[in-house]
Design an enzyme around this catalytic site. Structure first.
Site, mmCIF file in Angstrom:
data_model
loop_
_atom_site.group_PDB
_atom_site.id
_atom_site.type_symbol
_atom_site.label_atom_id
_atom_site.label_comp_id
_atom_site.label_asym_id
_atom_site.label_seq_id
_atom_site.Cartn_x
_atom_site.Cartn_y
_atom_site.Cartn_z
ATOM 1 C CG ASN A 5 -2.039 -1.007 0.933
ATOM 2 O OD1 ASN A 5 -2.006 -1.858 0.386
ATOM 3 N ND2 ASN A 5 -3.180 -0.696 1.975
ATOM 4 C CD GLU A 42 -2.886 1.043 -3.033
ATOM 5 O OE1 GLU A 42 -3.917 1.694 -2.714
ATOM 6 O OE2 GLU A 42 -3.027 -0.111 -3.136
#
Length: 466
Positions: free
Chosen positions: A186, A189
């Protein structure tokens, strides 16, 4: 009551999608949700899959509906709700029943829960891919005892995304290893999305392109080295029209980004590990700054609008090259952080397998990950920027990244993640940096001592020490 092979508790967006995915792959599943109406509606709306779904309206009935030894997936919000559900379930379970937390848990919580479970089976698994991934094939990162993973691996690998015949699901290591890897995913990301948003800003404010033209640029890039889920959906977002007004959707979306905390966890944990991830940190800071809309409005009124037209100073090809370089740099930082955690926590995290698991199903899936898996197999302890393939790519593209950052700065276009990525790259290619000045300063005001290039030892002082 019919006994199901597995149970799932929590029929929110992700839980419902994952339960349908499990049923779709031929596994009978018992489901429970605190709100009974949600459970009934889920069964009713499951269509052809409803015969594989056993709805239950109490925890007792839910546990009774699962074949022994039981396996139960929790899909509830991270934090206290997970602890509350575990506490409610444990008295109803046998000692060999397995609880699987598949939410976005902080890996420190997963470490604690694994230790509290003792000899009772417990897994913490990271699930990436959003609602669509959960329904049709996510990327799954498992953490806990290997024997517990093996008990349910046939289900988790069956429902995971598939890349050329290889399931995008594997065991990462003990305790919170799976949730840690998901957190770093994440974080990458965040950085990847921020870099794309920064380039979108240059296309919009620096080059004056409208949304349709920007969508076409992203579509063109998605046919080349940048081919990835995030570039693909950026094109779809750019071309979308608002169904209520008919206006371009991006023109009416508020420029304040939400976040659930996993990127922030990654940035914080990187500091604890001493593993620099400046592109991720910049992306987290950019989301925080995006929320300060009133302050930004005051700033514009006081100083004038920052963005100025580029007047041909950059090309679309340079922007593409800058994103290629930036992407390599942020992935390199993420994998270095994973390597540091592997050493710190004794997990022996399988870096090549992590790259393979991310090739399909997850949000950061990208064509680059095949080459990253190869590089990490050949030299697992090496920074990806120094692997032959990516060193060649950076040599070919870092000049464009430098030009983009420089021209953006000259024209008032904020590019914090790209700038941080470039600074990381330049720092990592400078054999003698400037920390000697820092050491001199620390010794001057605190007598902390320093090392010398010409002698052994660490406790030298400057003339001020006398």
């Amino acid at each position: 009551m019919t006994t199901s092979e597995i149970g799932l508790l929590g029929l929110g967006t992700m839980g419902a999608a994952l339960a349908l995915n499990i049923a779709d792959h031929g596994f009978d599943i018992a489901v429970y949700n605190r709100t009974t109406a949600v459970t009934r509606d889920f069964k009713r709306d499951a269509g052809d899959l409803s015969d594989r779904i056993t709805p239950t309206e109490s925890l007792q009935d839910f546990v009774a509906a699962i074949a022994k030894p039981r396996a139960i997936i929790l899909m509830v919000p991270a934090g206290d709700p997970v602890d509350q559900q575990i506490a409610a379930l444990r008295p109803l379970l046998d000692d060999d029943d397995l609880i699987i937390d598949a939410g976005n848990a902080n890996f420190h919580d997963t470490n604690r829960r694994a230790r509290e479970a003792g000899d009772k089976p417990f897994l913490g698994i990271g699930v990436s891919g959003g609602e669509e991934g959960a329904r049709f094939g996510p990327s799954i990162m498992g953490g806990g005892k290997k024997a517990s993973w093996d008990r349910v691996a046939h289900i988790l690998t069956a429902i995971a995304a598939d890349h050329e015949g290889t399931p995008c699901a594997t065991w990462m290591g003990e305790e919170g290893a799976g949730h840690f890897v998901k957190a770093v995913h994440n974080g990458i990301e965040y950085a990847d999305m921020q870099m794309i948003a920064e380039v979108y800003g240059i296309l919009r404010d620096g080059m004056g392109l409208d949304n349709a033209a920007i969508a076409a640029v992203f579509d063109r890039w998605n046919a080349g080295p940048l081919k990835s889920y995030l570039i693909e959906i950026s094109a779809r977002v750019a071309e979308a029209k608002d169904t209520d007004t008919g206006r371009p959707l991006l023109d009416i979306i508020t420029d304040a980004a939400g976040q659930k905390g996993t990127g922030r966890w990654t940035a914080i944990e990187a500091q604890h590990l001493g593993a620099p991830v400046p592109a991720i940190e910049a992306a987290v800071a950019a989301r925080n700054l995006s929320a300060a809309r009133n302050l930004r409005k005051i700033g514009e009124e006081m100083y004038g609008a920052a963005p100025q037209p580029l007047d041909g100073a950059l090309s679309e090809d340079q922007l593409e090259q800058a994103l290629i370089a930036g992407k390599i740099i942020c992935y390199a930082q993420g994998f270095q952080m994973i390597s540091a955690a592997s050493t710190q926590f004794g997990w022996k995290l399988p870096l090549p397998d992590i790259a393979r698991v991310w090739r399909e199903g997850c949000i950061i899936r990208s064509v680059m990950l095949d080459d990253m898996a190869t590089a990490l197999t050949q030299t697992p302890d090496e920074n990806l920027m120094f692997a032959a393939k990516f060193a060649d790519d950076l040599k070919a593209n870092h000049t464009a990244l430098r030009q983009v950052v420089a021209q953006a700065a000259l024209h008032g276009l904020a590019v914090p993640a790209l700038s941080s990525g470039l600074a990381y790259f330049d720092t990592m290619r400078t054999a003698r940096g400037t920390a000697n000045m820092l050491q001199g300063q620390r010794d001057y005001f605190g007598r902390h001592g320093f090392e010398r290039l010409d002698r052994d030892g660490k406790d030298y002082h400057g003339p001020w020490a006398d």
